[in-house]
Scaffold this motif. Structure first.
Motif, short mmCIF file in Angstrom:
data_model
loop_
_atom_site.label_atom_id
_atom_site.label_comp_id
_atom_site.label_asym_id
_atom_site.label_seq_id
_atom_site.Cartn_x
_atom_site.Cartn_y
_atom_site.Cartn_z
N ALA A 279 0.82 -1.21 0.00
CA ALA A 279 0.00 0.00 0.00
C ALA A 279 0.85 1.26 0.00
O ALA A 279 0.30 2.37 0.11
N ILE A 281 2.89 2.34 2.29
CA ILE A 281 2.87 2.97 3.61
C ILE A 281 4.13 2.52 4.35
O ILE A 281 4.40 1.32 4.46
N ARG A 313 -7.14 0.67 4.59
CA ARG A 313 -8.43 0.95 3.94
C ARG A 313 -8.94 2.36 4.20
O ARG A 313 -9.60 2.94 3.34
N HIS A 314 -8.71 2.91 5.37
CA HIS A 314 -9.43 4.13 5.76
C HIS A 314 -8.57 5.35 6.04
O HIS A 314 -9.10 6.46 6.07
N SER A 315 -7.26 5.19 6.27
CA SER A 315 -6.53 6.30 6.88
C SER A 315 -5.87 7.26 5.89
O SER A 315 -5.58 8.41 6.24
N ASN A 316 -5.57 6.79 4.66
CA ASN A 316 -4.75 7.58 3.72
C ASN A 316 -3.41 7.98 4.36
O ASN A 316 -2.91 9.09 4.16
N ALA A 317 -2.88 7.06 5.16
CA ALA A 317 -1.65 7.36 5.89
C ALA A 317 -0.42 7.12 5.02
O ALA A 317 -0.46 6.39 4.02
N HIS A 318 0.69 7.74 5.44
CA HIS A 318 1.98 7.52 4.81
C HIS A 318 2.91 6.70 5.71
O HIS A 318 3.93 6.20 5.23
N CYS A 320 2.96 3.98 9.30
CA CYS A 320 2.25 3.20 10.33
C CYS A 320 3.30 2.68 11.32
O CYS A 320 4.31 2.08 10.91
N ASP A 333 -1.03 5.57 13.17
CA ASP A 333 -0.74 6.05 11.82
C ASP A 333 -0.80 7.56 11.78
O ASP A 333 -1.26 8.21 12.75
N GLY A 335 -2.41 9.25 9.31
CA GLY A 335 -3.43 9.58 8.32
C GLY A 335 -4.50 10.49 8.88
O GLY A 335 -4.40 11.05 9.97
N THR A 336 -5.57 10.59 8.09
CA THR A 336 -6.72 11.41 8.47
C THR A 336 -7.87 10.49 8.85
O THR A 336 -8.43 9.80 7.99
#
Length: 383
Positions: A279, A281, A313-318, A320, A333, A335-336
């Motif tokens: 992903a 990340i 699936r949900h965070s749009n993180a870069h 973790c 994470d 993310g948002t």
């Protein structure tokens, strides 16, 4: 299923286990009514002693009514499809006592012993303590009546009445206890089915949610490689990973259905690294799980799987970050967080798993940004 109310000696009888089998109904009715043969004794007294015809007719009529009410009461008890209304039960028992007292008035106080049938009906249809008190009260009345009429209390009849009352009281308690045990057994079976369904739903969610998410990410990565660079070898490698993940997921589903699946914390760490890399990340993961007690590795493995799946699936993180302690695990994470984060079915399932080992789960936005999932078990429970 409604919770069974606690019973005591003043509780009205009901039937928690439902109607018995046909054989049980027949046997119960036959065993109950066969004792009516002893009511031939008052009729024999009426016709062997010099009594007026009116007395004899009254005795026969009273015995017939007595038998009919008794048979009706015991038929209702043995069938137990629906119970009589409380007022009807009281009226039936009162009518039986009236019949027994009538026999005593017509033939003598020693015939109060035949109130055994009325006491038996009271024990079956009324609160057990009421039936017991009626039996003891009848015994006292028999002793007083025979003392007045015959000059000496009839201890033989009184002892028979007391023994029969206590025996019927015990029998009634055993019958009701067995009925409650049957009801408890049925409830346990129902709860076991519900628990198995909950386990299946929880395990399938955990298995398929993570596996399908990773497969989707891997397939998307392979597509992007083919579309952008045309690096066939790298795309083929990603597709091979997809095939491997699909086979692994299929095996996990089979294990889940059969109830033999056990999650491995070390294996989940490896899978988390692969999924996060696919992903794109950045993953900051522990290198070992040896510091986690064996009893906590499986629930923490599920926490790790669900947390990483949600990150992808949900965070749009870069990035973790996963941290492990002897009694806790944390997935963070950058993310948002979505508005619905922390309220999904997966996190509810994790709370159920952790509750079984005395742990708890918290999930929500982190103070420094991003989202954090933390599972912990009290040190005393871990020890």
């Amino acid at each position: 299923m409604a919770e069974q109310q606690k019973k005591n000696g003043w509780s009205w009888p009901d039937d928690p286990a439902g109607p018995p089998t046909r054989a049980g109904r027949i046997a119960g009715f036959v065993m109950s009514t066969m004792f009516l043969i002893y009511l031939v004794s008052p009729i024999n007294q009426a016709f062997t002693a010099p009594h007026p015809t009116a007395v004899r007719v009254a005795v026969v009529t009273t015995v017939a009514v007595y038998c009919c009410i008794y048979a009706t009461v015991y038929m209702a008890f043995s069938m137990r499809r629906t119970w009589f209304d409380k007022r009807v039960r009281i009226a039936g028992v009162a009518a039986m006592f009236a019949c027994g007292i009538t026999l005593a008035v017509l033939l003598g106080p020693d015939n109060l012993m035949f109130l055994t049938y009325a006491i038996s009906a009271a024990l079956m249809q009324l609160p057990p303590t009421v039936g017991l008190l009626l039996g003891l009260g009848t015994t006292t009345a028999l002793l007083i009546g025979t003392e007045i009429a015959e000059g000496a209390p009839d201890w033989n009849a009184a002892s028979i009445l007391v023994v029969l009352t206590i025996a019927m009281f015990g029998t009634r308690q055993v019958i009701m206890a067995n009925a409650e045990l049957r009801a408890a057994r049925d409830e346990i079976a129902t709860l076991a089915v519900a628990e198995e369904r909950s386990r299946m739903a929880r395990d399938l969610h955990d298995v398929l949610g993570h596996s399908l998410t990773t497969i989707t990410v891997k397939a998307g990565l392979a597509r992007r490689i083919l579309e952008s660079s045309g690096d066939d070898q790298r795309a083929i490698a990603e597709l091979r990973d997809v095939e491997t993940l699909s086979r692994t997921a299929l095996g996990e589903v089979r294990s889940t259905v059969s109830g033999y699946r056990e999650a491995s914390l070390a294996a989940e760490l490896v899978g988390a690294r692969v999924a996060l890399q696919a992903a794109e990340i950045a993953a900051d993961l522990p290198h070992a799980v040896d510091n986690v007690p064996a009893g906590l590795q499986e629930p923490f493995a599920y926490v790790l799987r669900e947390g990483v799946t949600n990150v992808i699936r949900h965070s749009n993180a870069h990035r973790c970050e996963i941290r492990l302690g002897e009694s806790w695990i944390e997935i963070r994470d950058d993310g948002t967080p979505a508005e619905t984060c922390g309220s999904g079915h997966g996190l509810s399932g994790l709370k159920e798993r952790l509750a079984k080992v005395g742990g708890s789960l918290s999930a929500g936005p982190a103070e420094a940004g991003g989202f954090i999932v933390r599972a912990s078990v009290p040190v005393a429970v871990t020890a």
